[in-house]
Design a protein around this motif. Structure first.
Motif, PDB file in Angstrom:
ATOM      1  N   SER A 142       0.845  -1.192   0.000  1.00 51.93           N
ATOM      2  CA  SER A 142       0.000   0.000   0.000  1.00 51.93           C
ATOM      3  C   SER A 142       0.881   1.242   0.000  1.00 51.93           C
ATOM      4  O   SER A 142       1.638   1.466   0.945  1.00 51.93           O
ATOM      5  N   THR A 143       0.804   2.037  -1.069  1.00 60.09           N
ATOM      6  CA  THR A 143       1.646   3.224  -1.174  1.00 60.09           C
ATOM      7  C   THR A 143       0.839   4.400  -1.709  1.00 60.09           C
ATOM      8  O   THR A 143      -0.211   4.221  -2.325  1.00 60.09           O
ATOM      9  N   GLY A 144       1.347   5.596  -1.484  1.00 63.93           N
ATOM     10  CA  GLY A 144       0.759   6.771  -2.099  1.00 63.93           C
ATOM     11  C   GLY A 144       0.951   6.712  -3.607  1.00 63.93           C
ATOM     12  O   GLY A 144       1.730   5.909  -4.116  1.00 63.93           O
ATOM     13  N   GLY A 145       0.220   7.557  -4.316  1.00 60.89           N
ATOM     14  CA  GLY A 145       0.364   7.594  -5.768  1.00 60.89           C
ATOM     15  C   GLY A 145      -0.423   6.522  -6.494  1.00 60.89           C
ATOM     16  O   GLY A 145      -0.357   6.412  -7.708  1.00 60.89           O
ATOM     17  N   THR A 146      -1.163   5.698  -5.743  1.00 57.02           N
ATOM     18  CA  THR A 146      -1.999   4.660  -6.357  1.00 57.02           C
ATOM     19  C   THR A 146      -3.450   4.911  -5.958  1.00 57.02           C
ATOM     20  O   THR A 146      -3.741   5.707  -5.058  1.00 57.02           O
ATOM     21  N   ASN A 147      -4.369   4.197  -6.584  1.00 61.37           N
ATOM     22  CA  ASN A 147      -5.795   4.401  -6.348  1.00 61.37           C
ATOM     23  C   ASN A 147      -6.177   3.943  -4.939  1.00 61.37           C
ATOM     24  O   ASN A 147      -5.969   2.781  -4.571  1.00 61.37           O
ATOM     25  N   LEU A 148      -6.737   4.860  -4.146  1.00 59.11           N
ATOM     26  CA  LEU A 148      -7.117   4.549  -2.771  1.00 59.11           C
ATOM     27  C   LEU A 148      -8.176   3.452  -2.723  1.00 59.11           C
ATOM     28  O   LEU A 148      -8.143   2.570  -1.861  1.00 59.11           O
ATOM     29  N   ARG A 149      -9.106   3.474  -3.671  1.00 57.51           N
ATOM     30  CA  ARG A 149     -10.168   2.463  -3.706  1.00 57.51           C
ATOM     31  C   ARG A 149      -9.579   1.055  -3.844  1.00 57.51           C
ATOM     32  O   ARG A 149     -10.052   0.102  -3.222  1.00 57.51           O
ATOM     33  N   ASP A 150      -8.515   0.924  -4.669  1.00 57.19           N
ATOM     34  CA  ASP A 150      -7.878  -0.389  -4.841  1.00 57.19           C
ATOM     35  C   ASP A 150      -7.312  -0.902  -3.522  1.00 57.19           C
ATOM     36  O   ASP A 150      -7.430  -2.086  -3.187  1.00 57.19           O
ATOM     37  N   ASP A 151      -6.673   0.010  -2.761  1.00 60.62           N
ATOM     38  CA  ASP A 151      -6.128  -0.383  -1.459  1.00 60.62           C
ATOM     39  C   ASP A 151      -7.233  -0.814  -0.507  1.00 60.62           C
ATOM     40  O   ASP A 151      -7.086  -1.787   0.245  1.00 60.62           O
ATOM     41  N   ILE A 152      -8.334  -0.096  -0.527  1.00 66.02           N
ATOM     42  CA  ILE A 152      -9.458  -0.426   0.356  1.00 66.02           C
ATOM     43  C   ILE A 152      -9.993  -1.823   0.028  1.00 66.02           C
ATOM     44  O   ILE A 152     -10.273  -2.628   0.928  1.00 66.02           O
ATOM     45  N   LEU A 153     -10.091  -2.140  -1.270  1.00 60.71           N
ATOM     46  CA  LEU A 153     -10.563  -3.470  -1.676  1.00 60.71           C
ATOM     47  C   LEU A 153      -9.583  -4.556  -1.255  1.00 60.71           C
ATOM     48  O   LEU A 153      -9.978  -5.615  -0.758  1.00 60.71           O
ATOM     49  N   ARG A 154      -8.290  -4.298  -1.459  1.00 68.54           N
ATOM     50  CA  ARG A 154      -7.270  -5.310  -1.106  1.00 68.54           C
ATOM     51  C   ARG A 154      -7.263  -5.586   0.398  1.00 68.54           C
ATOM     52  O   ARG A 154      -7.179  -6.727   0.834  1.00 68.54           O
ATOM     53  N   LEU A 155      -7.332  -4.504   1.187  1.00 72.59           N
ATOM     54  CA  LEU A 155      -7.283  -4.675   2.643  1.00 72.59           C
ATOM     55  C   LEU A 155      -8.597  -5.213   3.195  1.00 72.59           C
ATOM     56  O   LEU A 155      -8.643  -5.694   4.330  1.00 72.59           O
ATOM     57  N   GLY A 156      -9.652  -5.150   2.390  1.00 70.98           N
ATOM     58  CA  GLY A 156     -10.915  -5.733   2.811  1.00 70.98           C
ATOM     59  C   GLY A 156     -10.900  -7.247   2.747  1.00 70.98           C
ATOM     60  O   GLY A 156     -11.676  -7.918   3.429  1.00 70.98           O
ATOM     61  N   ALA A 157      -9.996  -7.789   1.928  1.00 72.69           N
ATOM     62  CA  ALA A 157      -9.831  -9.243   1.858  1.00 72.69           C
ATOM     63  C   ALA A 157      -8.838  -9.679   2.938  1.00 72.69           C
ATOM     64  O   ALA A 157      -8.326  -8.871   3.698  1.00 72.69           O
ATOM     65  N   THR A 158      -8.564 -10.967   2.992  1.00 71.41           N
ATOM     66  CA  THR A 158      -7.625 -11.485   3.986  1.00 71.41           C
ATOM     67  C   THR A 158      -6.255 -10.829   3.821  1.00 71.41           C
ATOM     68  O   THR A 158      -5.693 -10.813   2.726  1.00 71.41           O
ATOM     69  N   THR A 159      -5.732 -10.268   4.908  1.00 73.86           N
ATOM     70  CA  THR A 159      -4.421  -9.622   4.892  1.00 73.86           C
ATOM     71  C   THR A 159      -3.675  -9.975   6.174  1.00 73.86           C
ATOM     72  O   THR A 159      -4.186  -9.778   7.275  1.00 73.86           O
ATOM     73  N   HIS A 160      -2.462 -10.515   6.019  1.00 70.82           N
ATOM     74  CA  HIS A 160      -1.636 -10.843   7.186  1.00 70.82           C
ATOM     75  C   HIS A 160      -0.461  -9.884   7.357  1.00 70.82           C
ATOM     76  O   HIS A 160      -0.039  -9.600   8.472  1.00 70.82           O
ATOM     77  N   LEU A 161       0.077  -9.410   6.235  1.00 75.16           N
ATOM     78  CA  LEU A 161       1.268  -8.559   6.269  1.00 75.16           C
ATOM     79  C   LEU A 161       1.084  -7.396   5.307  1.00 75.16           C
ATOM     80  O   LEU A 161       0.695  -7.599   4.152  1.00 75.16           O
ATOM     81  N   VAL A 162       1.341  -6.182   5.778  1.00 77.76           N
ATOM     82  CA  VAL A 162       1.246  -4.983   4.951  1.00 77.76           C
ATOM     83  C   VAL A 162       2.640  -4.388   4.773  1.00 77.76           C
ATOM     84  O   VAL A 162       3.379  -4.225   5.754  1.00 77.76           O
ATOM     85  N   VAL A 163       3.001  -4.099   3.534  1.00 79.37           N
ATOM     86  CA  VAL A 163       4.224  -3.356   3.231  1.00 79.37           C
ATOM     87  C   VAL A 163       3.776  -2.007   2.701  1.00 79.37           C
ATOM     88  O   VAL A 163       3.027  -1.944   1.718  1.00 79.37           O
ATOM     89  N   ALA A 164       4.204  -0.921   3.329  1.00 77.41           N
ATOM     90  CA  ALA A 164       3.580   0.359   3.019  1.00 77.41           C
ATOM     91  C   ALA A 164       4.532   1.541   3.182  1.00 77.41           C
ATOM     92  O   ALA A 164       5.557   1.442   3.864  1.00 77.41           O
ATOM     93  N   THR A 165       4.150   2.656   2.550  1.00 81.37           N
ATOM     94  CA  THR A 165       4.736   3.949   2.870  1.00 81.37           C
ATOM     95  C   THR A 165       3.850   4.580   3.948  1.00 81.37           C
ATOM     96  O   THR A 165       2.642   4.329   3.986  1.00 81.37           O
ATOM     97  N   PRO A 166       4.425   5.397   4.843  1.00 83.16           N
ATOM     98  CA  PRO A 166       3.698   5.806   6.056  1.00 83.16           C
ATOM     99  C   PRO A 166       2.412   6.589   5.817  1.00 83.16           C
ATOM    100  O   PRO A 166       1.397   6.326   6.480  1.00 83.16           O
ATOM    101  N   GLY A 167       2.419   7.555   4.894  1.00 84.42           N
ATOM    102  CA  GLY A 167       1.251   8.408   4.722  1.00 84.42           C
ATOM    103  C   GLY A 167       0.002   7.652   4.325  1.00 84.42           C
ATOM    104  O   GLY A 167      -1.089   7.868   4.882  1.00 84.42           O
TER     105      GLY A 167
END
Length: 414
Positions: A142-167
């Motif tokens: 999950s990073t900035g500069g990408t579609n927020l809706r896509d991140d919301i959909l991905r995190l709505g499914a099963t997620t064990h580990l997130v690799v992300a930029t802080p903002g």
């Protein structure tokens, strides 16, 4: 101007790739940065069989020094403050214990890896996915500069580990999309950058979403005062690892060429013609100079990409992916590309513009000589750079030598 600068001569075709030599997996070609180990094996850490399968399929044969020091301590749940050189295996040093401690039967975020740049987030998530391919761990980037809706959909499914930029991950946490109340492991890679003024307030807010019994692992090559302050505020009796008896990689030979500004392009052309370049990264100090230099390199007849922070994220992703896969020999970059980016076939780094401080120099030079292999750093020095050159040598405790008429191939080619 496109983010890829195409060359018109034969070098821009596929022929040059035939000579691309990925360094062999053989300790005879590696320096002490990764071979001075205690002789441990990955089996010694009693890791899950599925994780061991991923480790060996990834091509890891035995732990590097930072992995030996870090993995067993991290597996106990203790906080870690680790200082190790670029290119010595830091990513696996934290990814392996994080993946080991994840319980795939629980549908919740149990680990979070924070990095300062989007490119590093993509690279780190890919390593985690490859290591855990037999485990059933769901890794989301999950990073900035990408579609927020896509991140919301991905995190709505099963997620064990997130690799992300802080903002971005803070935004998702505030929206209760990324639920971090069961995230027991926080890794901060390139921690010195993450604790710079632009990121630190975000980091502190993110930590407030984590449970009290979380584990925090900090990794970096340099630790300024801000890291000490963060350690005292948030880490509980951290285990300290310092593998930095010297700052620069043992396998990287450093030279400088004293030139006038107007001679730089001619000097670069000479280097291209004389050196055995597998792949190179050429650094400039500004976005405009990155694009102008990429254009000049193309006019000289060499294949060239460029990358900088003002490009669209989709373009940056494509350039990074294509360069890493060997689609082009040379990459001109701003300092966007100095943090943690791992392209093992890069054997030459050229500072077309000399950096202003030792930290930037260290991270730029660390793009060659990855994981104990040989590399070359050439610095183009003008009259105005002379004091910076001396100061950086003193601060890093290293020697940058005048460039000889002929550079021995054995210094930077396996």
């Amino acid at each position: 101007m496109a983010q890829q600068v195409a060359s018109t001569n034969a070098d821009s075709g596929e022929d040059w790739k035939k000579g691309l030599t990925i360094p062999p997996k053989d300790t005879r070609y590696k320096t002490e940065d990764v071979t001075a180990t205690k002789g441990n094996n990955f089996e010694d850490y009693l890791l899950k069989r599925e994780l061991l399968m991923g480790i060996y399929e990834k091509g890891f044969e035995a732990p590097s020094p930072i992995q030996e020091e870090s993995i067993p301590i991290a597996l106990t749940g203790r906080d870690i403050l680790a200082r190790a050189k670029n290119g010595t295996g830091k990513t696996a040093a934290f990814a392996i214990p994080v993946l080991e401690r994840i319980d795939v039967s629980k549908n919740c975020i149990q680990g979070m890896i924070l990095v300062p740049t989007r490119e590093l987030a993509l690279q780190t998530s890919q390593v985690c996915k490859e290591l855990s391919k037999h485990m059933g761990v769901e890794v989301v980037v999950s990073t900035g500069g990408t579609n927020l809706r896509d991140d919301i959909l991905r995190l709505g499914a099963t997620t064990h580990l997130v690799v992300a930029t802080p903002g971005r991950i803070l935004d998702l946490s505030r929206r209760s999309v990324a639920k971090l109340d069961q995230c027991i492991m926080l890794v901060m890679d390139e921690a010195d950058k993450l604790l710079s003024p632009e990121f630190q307030p975000v980091l502190e807010q993110l930590i407030s979403y984590l449970p009290e019994d979380r584990q925090i692992l900090l990794y970096s090559a340099t630790f300024p005062v801000t890291v000490k302050q963060f350690k005292e505020k948030f880490l509980k009796k951290p285990y300290l690892i310092n593998l930095m008896d010297e700052l620069t990689l043992k396998g990287v030979t450093q030279f400088y060429a004293f030139v006038e500004e107007r001679q730089k392009v001619h000097c670069l052309n000479t280097l291209f013609s004389k050196l055995e370049i597998n792949q190179s990264i050429i650094f400039c100090n500004s976005v405009n100079r990155v694009e102008l230099l990429a254009k000049r390199i193309t006019e000289l007849g060499y294949s060239c990409f460029y990358i900088h922070a003002k490009m669209q994220q989709s373009h940056r992703n494509r350039v990074f992916h294509d360069f890493r896969n060997g689609a082009c020999r040379n990459l001109v970059s701003s300092d966007l590309f100095t943090r943690g980016i791992d392209v093992q076939s890069v054997n030459v780094v050229i500072n077309f513009d000399f950096p202003k401080n030792a930290e930037t120099y260290l991270h730029r030079v660390g793009r060659s000589g990855r994981f104990g292999h040989l590399g070359l750093a050439v610095n183009l020095i003008t009259y105005d750079d002379r004091f910076n050159l001396y100061r950086i040598e003193q601060e890093l405790g290293t020697e940058i030598k005048p460039i000889p008429p002929t550079i021995e191939k054995s210094l930077y080619c396996a």
